[in-house]
Design an enzyme around this catalytic site. Structure first.
Site, PDB file in Angstrom:
ATOM      1  N   GLY A   1      -7.211  64.206 -15.151  1.00 35.61           N
ATOM      2  CA  GLY A   1      -6.425  63.024 -14.798  1.00 35.61           C
ATOM      3  C   GLY A   1      -5.284  63.468 -13.910  1.00 35.61           C
ATOM      4  N   HIS A   2      -5.338  63.089 -12.652  1.00 34.26           N
ATOM      5  CA  HIS A   2      -4.314  63.520 -11.700  1.00 34.26           C
ATOM      6  C   HIS A   2      -3.570  62.294 -11.199  1.00 34.26           C
ATOM      7  CE1 HIS A   2      -7.536  66.800 -10.826  1.00 34.26           C
ATOM      8  NE2 HIS A   2      -6.888  67.049 -11.934  1.00 34.26           N
TER       9      HIS A   2
ATOM     10  N   GLN B   1      -8.232  70.831 -14.713  1.00 33.26           N
ATOM     11  CA  GLN B   1      -7.786  71.522 -15.926  1.00 33.26           C
ATOM     12  C   GLN B   1      -6.835  72.675 -15.560  1.00 33.26           C
ATOM     13  OE1 GLN B   1     -11.498  70.679 -15.920  1.00 33.26           O
ATOM     14  NE2 GLN B   1     -10.571  68.837 -16.709  1.00 33.26           N
TER      15      GLN B   1
HETATM   16  P1  GDP Z   1      -2.522  67.296 -12.882  1.00 35.40           P
HETATM   17  O1  GDP Z   1      -3.565  66.945 -13.880  1.00 35.40           O
HETATM   18  O2  GDP Z   1      -2.268  68.741 -12.778  1.00 35.40           O
HETATM   19  O3  GDP Z   1      -2.767  66.654 -11.546  1.00 35.40           O
HETATM   20  O4  GDP Z   1      -1.163  66.663 -13.435  1.00 35.40           O
HETATM   21  P2  GDP Z   1      -0.983  65.188 -14.039  1.00 35.40           P
HETATM   22  O5  GDP Z   1      -1.032  64.220 -12.913  1.00 35.40           O
HETATM   23  O6  GDP Z   1      -1.886  64.973 -15.186  1.00 35.40           O
HETATM   24  O7  GDP Z   1       0.469  65.309 -14.659  1.00 35.40           O
HETATM   25  C1  GDP Z   1       1.588  65.574 -13.886  1.00 35.40           C
HETATM   26  C2  GDP Z   1       2.552  64.374 -13.985  1.00 35.40           C
HETATM   27  O8  GDP Z   1       3.816  64.760 -13.497  1.00 35.40           O
HETATM   28  C3  GDP Z   1       2.137  63.194 -13.122  1.00 35.40           C
HETATM   29  O9  GDP Z   1       2.503  62.000 -13.757  1.00 35.40           O
HETATM   30  C4  GDP Z   1       2.928  63.385 -11.821  1.00 35.40           C
HETATM   31  O10 GDP Z   1       3.230  62.158 -11.191  1.00 35.40           O
HETATM   32  C5  GDP Z   1       4.187  64.000 -12.355  1.00 35.40           C
HETATM   33  N1  GDP Z   1       4.836  64.971 -11.465  1.00 35.40           N
HETATM   34  C6  GDP Z   1       4.265  65.858 -10.608  1.00 35.40           C
HETATM   35  N2  GDP Z   1       5.204  66.642 -10.032  1.00 35.40           N
HETATM   36  C7  GDP Z   1       6.384  66.234 -10.549  1.00 35.40           C
HETATM   37  C8  GDP Z   1       7.737  66.682 -10.383  1.00 35.40           C
HETATM   38  O11 GDP Z   1       8.030  67.623  -9.665  1.00 35.40           O
HETATM   39  N3  GDP Z   1       8.695  66.020 -11.094  1.00 35.40           N
HETATM   40  C9  GDP Z   1       8.407  64.984 -11.935  1.00 35.40           C
HETATM   41  N4  GDP Z   1       9.409  64.424 -12.580  1.00 35.40           N
HETATM   42  N5  GDP Z   1       7.153  64.547 -12.113  1.00 35.40           N
HETATM   43  C10 GDP Z   1       6.162  65.171 -11.447  1.00 35.40           C
HETATM   44  P1  IMO Z   2      -6.203  67.998 -15.697  1.00 33.16           P
HETATM   45  O1  IMO Z   2      -7.176  68.214 -14.570  1.00 33.16           O
HETATM   46  C1  IMO Z   2      -5.026  68.762 -19.815  1.00 33.16           C
HETATM   47  C2  IMO Z   2      -8.254  69.550 -22.665  1.00 33.16           C
HETATM   48  C3  IMO Z   2      -8.491  68.512 -23.749  1.00 33.16           C
HETATM   49  C4  IMO Z   2      -8.983  69.387 -24.881  1.00 33.16           C
HETATM   50  C5  IMO Z   2      -9.815  70.440 -24.139  1.00 33.16           C
HETATM   51  C6  IMO Z   2     -11.314  70.172 -24.130  1.00 33.16           C
HETATM   52  O2  IMO Z   2      -5.600  66.643 -15.703  1.00 33.16           O
HETATM   53  O3  IMO Z   2      -5.210  69.102 -15.751  1.00 33.16           O
HETATM   54  P2  IMO Z   2     -12.805  68.401 -22.828  1.00 33.16           P
HETATM   55  O4  IMO Z   2     -12.817  66.900 -22.869  1.00 33.16           O
HETATM   56  O5  IMO Z   2     -12.554  68.961 -21.468  1.00 33.16           O
HETATM   57  O6  IMO Z   2     -14.016  69.016 -23.472  1.00 33.16           O
HETATM   58  O7  IMO Z   2     -11.551  68.833 -23.768  1.00 33.16           O
HETATM   59  O8  IMO Z   2      -9.340  70.467 -22.799  1.00 33.16           O
HETATM   60  N1  IMO Z   2      -8.289  69.024 -21.289  1.00 33.16           N
HETATM   61  C7  IMO Z   2      -7.195  68.848 -20.535  1.00 33.16           C
HETATM   62  N2  IMO Z   2      -5.884  69.011 -20.823  1.00 33.16           N
HETATM   63  N3  IMO Z   2      -5.397  68.397 -18.572  1.00 33.16           N
HETATM   64  C8  IMO Z   2      -6.706  68.253 -18.261  1.00 33.16           C
HETATM   65  O9  IMO Z   2      -7.134  68.017 -16.992  1.00 33.16           O
HETATM   66  C9  IMO Z   2      -7.667  68.444 -19.274  1.00 33.16           C
HETATM   67  N4  IMO Z   2      -9.018  68.379 -19.305  1.00 33.16           N
HETATM   68  C10 IMO Z   2      -9.372  68.753 -20.538  1.00 33.16           C
HETATM   69  O10 IMO Z   2      -7.307  67.839 -24.075  1.00 33.16           O
HETATM   70  O11 IMO Z   2      -7.903  70.060 -25.474  1.00 33.16           O
HETATM   71 MG    MG Z   3      -3.804  65.814 -15.592  1.00 36.55          MG
END
Ligand code: GDP
Ligand code: IMO
Ligand code: MG
Length: 424
Positions: free
Chosen positions: A35-36, A219
Site C-alpha cells: 500500500g503506497h 514491502q
Molecule cells: P510505502 O508503502 O513505503 O510506499 O509507504 P506508505 O505509503 O505505506 O506509508 C508512508 C506514509 O507516510 C504515507 O501515508 C505517506 O504519505 C507518508 N509520508 C511519506 N513521506 C513522508 C514524510 O516525509 N513526512 C510525512 N509526514 N509523511 C510522509
Molecule cells: P508496503 O509495500 C508493511 C506484512 C504484513 C505481515 C507480513 C506478511 O506498503 O511497504 P502478507 O500479506 O504479505 O503475506 O503478510 O508482511 N506486510 C507489510 N507490512 N508494508 C507492506 O507493504 C507489507 N506487505 C506485507 O503486515 O506482517
Molecule cells: Mg505501505
C-alpha cells in the site's frame, strides 16, 4: 529502490518523485499486500499492485514476473486510476509470467493463520503467501495460461481439486463456486489482454536502447522471505536481488541500489521488533506520523531507529545511498533515541526467538524542536536535525542522499553531489 526496514518507509512517495527521471518503473515482487500512499497537490492516491510510476504521464509502468496478481484487485485499481484521469491502458504492461491469485488462496491463508498449532503471521489476508506456495510448488497458474482456454481449464481443475481436498481435510465451511470463478477469470483475462506481454524482453530491450529503468520494491528488506525476520515475513524477495529474478534483468544491468528508511521504525503484523515502543511513546510517534496501514488500516507498531537492522539491510542490498523519510514526524520530540547495537548479538540473529531476546543499546540525541515539515534545502534544517542525520549516516555506513520532510512530492531535500543524486 526498496524498503530498508519492515515496509511503509515511504517508497511510494519517493518513487513518484524520482520517476520523473526514468522512462520505466517496474515492480518485481509482492502483490496487493503493498500500500503506497502518494499525495500530488490535494489529490491522494493509494497504489497497491500498480507501480507508483504510473502517476507520471509518459512513464511506462511494468508489473514484472515476480509479482502475484489478483485480477479483481488489478481491475479495481486500474478503474480508480482511470477515473483519476490516468491513461492506465497506455502506460501499464503486465508480465505474461506473473502468477495469478484466486479467491481460494485467501481461504487457505485464513485457515493457516487461524490454526491453533501455528503462530499467526498477521498477514494482509490477500492470498499472497498461498499463491507463492503454488508458484514454488509448481502447480501455479500464470497470466499466460489464461489465454489457452483448454490448458487453463485443466490446470484450474487440478488446482481447485487440491484446494477442495484441503478444505475437506480441515473442515472449512467457506463455500466456493469454482466454476463461477473460472469463468470470471477468463473474463478478467480478456480485459487485460492488450497489456500482457513478455516484460523481461521489454525491459531488456529498453535497457539496451539506453532507457532508464527504476525498479520499485514493495514491502521491506526485513520482510524478505530469505533475509527477513522469518517466519514473520512476506512470501517474496523484497531485497535488491529480487529485482533480477522478479523482472528478468541481469545483475549487471543494475547500476545502483537506493534504500528507503524512516527516521524511526515501524512494523505492521506480528514478529520481533527490538526497538518497539509500547505505551505512550509509541502512541506519540503513531499519532505524529499517522502510522496506520494503507491496506488493512491496522495501527502500525512504532519504535526508534535501529542501526544494526539498517547495517544488515545495507549489507544484503548493497545500498549506494539512503532516503530518510518522515524526518518531520520527530519535530516535537525533546529527545530522540537511536539503537546503535544489540548488546547480546554481534550480527543479525537468524531466528525470531533470538531477535526477540536481543537487548538494544541506545544513544540519546537532543531533539531539534522546530518545524522541518516541507523544507527543501539541507542548509535550512535545524543544526540538531542535521546532527541526527549525520549520526544515522555515520553509524549505518550509508550516505544519505535524500531527506523527505512531508508527504508531498516537493517536500523533499536532495543532497547535491551525493551518490544517490548521481543515480537519478
Ligand atoms: P510505502 O508503502 O513505503 O510506499 O509507504 P506508505 O505509503 O505505506 O506509508 C508512508 C506514509 O507516510 C504515507 O501515508 C505517506 O504519505 C507518508 N509520508 C511519506 N513521506 C513522508 C514524510 O516525509 N513526512 C510525512 N509526514 N509523511 C510522509
Ligand atoms: P508496503 O509495500 C508493511 C506484512 C504484513 C505481515 C507480513 C506478511 O506498503 O511497504 P502478507 O500479506 O504479505 O503475506 O503478510 O508482511 N506486510 C507489510 N507490512 N508494508 C507492506 O507493504 C507489507 N506487505 C506485507 O503486515 O506482517
Ligand atoms: Mg505501505
Amino acid at each position: 529502490m526498496l524498503g530498508a526496514q519492515w515496509g511503509d518507509e515511504g517508497k511510494g512517495k519517493v518513487v513518484d518523485l524520482f520517476s520523473e527521471k526514468f522512462s520505466i518503473v517496474a515492480r518485481y515482487q509482492g502483490g496487493h499486500n503493498a500500500g503506497h500512499t502518494v499525495f500530488i497537490g490535494d489529490r491522494k492516491f493509494v497504489l497497491k499492485l500498480i507501480p507508483s510510476g504510473i502517476l507520471r504521464p509518459g512513464v511506462q509502468a511494468v508489473i514484472g514476473n515476480g509479482v502475484v496478481i489478483d485480477p479483481a484487485a488489478l481491475l479495481d485499481e486500474m478503474d480508480s486510476l482511470h477515473g483519476a484521469g490516468i491513461d492506465v491502458a497506455k502506460q501499464l504492461v503486465i508480465s505474461n509470467r506473473a502468477h495469478v491469485i484466486f479467491p481460494f488462496h485467501r481461504i487457505v491463508e485464513k485457515m493457516s493463520e487461524a490454526r491453533a498449532d501455528r503462530v499467526p503471521i498477521g498477514t494482509t489476508s490477500r492470498g499472497i503467501g498461498p499463491c507463492y506456495e503454488d508458484k514454488t510448488g509448481r502447480r501455479g497458474i500464470r497470466i499466460a495460461d489464461l489465454y489457452n482456454r483448454e490448458a487453463f481449464c485443466a490446470m484450474y481443475s487440478a488446482l481447485a481439486e487440491d484446494k477442495q481436498l484441503l478444505a475437506q481435510t480441515f473442515n472449512i465451511q467457506d463455500t466456493i463456486d469454482y466454476e463461477q470463478i473460472r469463468d470470471q477469470y477468463l473474463k478478467f483475462a480478456d480485459c487485460i489482454r492488450p497489456m500482457v506481454c513478455d516484460t523481461a524482453q521489454l525491459l531488456n530491450d529498453a535497457i539496451r536502447q539506453g532507457k532508464r529503468v527504476l525498479f520499485e520494491g514493495a514491502q521491506g528488506s526485513m520482510l524478505d522471505v530469505d533475509h527477513g525476520t522469518y517466519p514473520f515475513v512476506t512470501s517474496s524477495s523484497a531485497t535488491a536481488g529480487g529485482a533480477c529474478t522478479g523482472a528478468g534483468v541481469p545483475p549487471s544491468a543494475i547500476n545502483g541500489v537506493i534504500g528507503v528508511s524512516k527516521a524511526y521504525t515501524t512494523r505492521v503484523g506480528s514478529g520481533p521488533f527490538p526497538t518497539e515502543l509500547s505505551g505512550v511513546e509509541g502512541e506519540r510517534i503513531r499519532k505524529a506520523g499517522n502510522e496506520y496501514g494503507a491496506v488493512t488500516g491496522r495501527p502500525r507498531r512504532c519504535g526508534w531507529f535501529d542501526v544494526p537492522l539498517l547495517r544488515y539491510t545495507a549489507m544484503v542490498n548493497g545500498f549506494d545511498g539512503l532516503v530518510i523519510t518522515k524526518l518531520d514526524v520527530l519535530d516535537e520530540f525533546d529527545e530522540i533515541q537511536v539503537c546503535t547495537a544489540y548488546r547480546n548479538a554481534s550480527s543479525m540473529p537468524a531466528t525470531y526467538r533470538e531477535l526477540e531476546a536481543v537487548e538494544p543499546v541506545y544513544e540519546t540525541l537532543p531533539g531539534w524542536k522546530s518545524e522541518t515539515r516541507g523544507l527543501t534545502r539541507a542548509d535550512a534544517l535545524p543544526l540538531r536535525a542535521r546532527d541526527y542525520l549525520k549520526f544515522l549516516s555515520d553509524h549505518t555506513g550509508v550516505e544519505i542522499g535524500c531527506i523527505s520532510t512531508g508527504p508531498e512530492r516537493d517536500e523533499t531535500i536532495l543532497i547535491q553531489g551525493s551518490k544517490l543524486t548521481a543515480l537519478l
